[in-house]
Design an enzyme around this catalytic site. Structure first.
Site, PDB file in Angstrom:
ATOM      1  N   CYS A   1       0.828  -1.211   0.000  1.00  0.00           N
ATOM      2  CA  CYS A   1       0.000   0.000   0.000  1.00  0.00           C
ATOM      3  C   CYS A   1       0.867   1.266   0.000  1.00  0.00           C
ATOM      4  O   CYS A   1       1.600   1.517   0.951  1.00  0.00           O
ATOM      5  CB  CYS A   1      -0.904  -0.051   1.232  1.00  0.00           C
ATOM      6  SG  CYS A   1      -1.696   1.491   1.668  1.00  0.00           S
TER       7      CYS A   1
ATOM      8  N   CYS B   1       0.169   3.763   2.823  1.00  0.00           N
ATOM      9  CA  CYS B   1       0.660   3.172   4.078  1.00  0.00           C
ATOM     10  C   CYS B   1       2.157   3.433   4.245  1.00  0.00           C
ATOM     11  O   CYS B   1       2.626   3.718   5.350  1.00  0.00           O
ATOM     12  CB  CYS B   1       0.418   1.664   4.102  1.00  0.00           C
ATOM     13  SG  CYS B   1      -1.320   1.185   3.993  1.00  0.00           S
TER      14      CYS B   1
END
Length: 102
Positions: A30, A33
């Site tokens: 991600c 993230c």
């Protein structure tokens, strides 16, 4: 304090630690993230009063489901064993700190 890798085996202990807890739900693949991760690390190092943990949603799908995580990153603040704040998406450091203090 350093960031704790949270899993279903140590979750209850962390949740009920008595400290304010910041949980970062993430995945290695991600992009947002990866933007939030160093900020979370920084908060953990600068604020030893907080317990800061990261939960990999690919490794711990049960915990992600328990918190209703539908997209990542999701940041969750727990006080006295109860969720008091939750936000989805990348956030700047100031907003994350405000979540913890709020």
């Amino acid at each position: 304090m350093s960031v704790i890798s949270v899993n279903k085996n140590n979750f209850e202990e962390i949740k009920n630690s008595g400290a304010v807890v910041l949980l970062d739900f993430y995945a290695d693949w991600c992009g947002p993230c990866r933007m939030v991760s160093p900020i979370v690390d920084e908060i953990a190092e600068e604020n030893p009063a907080y317990v800061v943990g990261k939960i990999n949603v690919d490794d711990e799908p049960e915990l992600a489901q328990e918190f209703g995580v539908m997209s990542i990153p999701t940041l969750v603040v727990i006080k006295n064993g109860e969720v008091v704040n939750q936000a989805t998406g990348a956030r700047p450091k100031a907003q994350i700190l405000a979540m913890l203090e709020g």
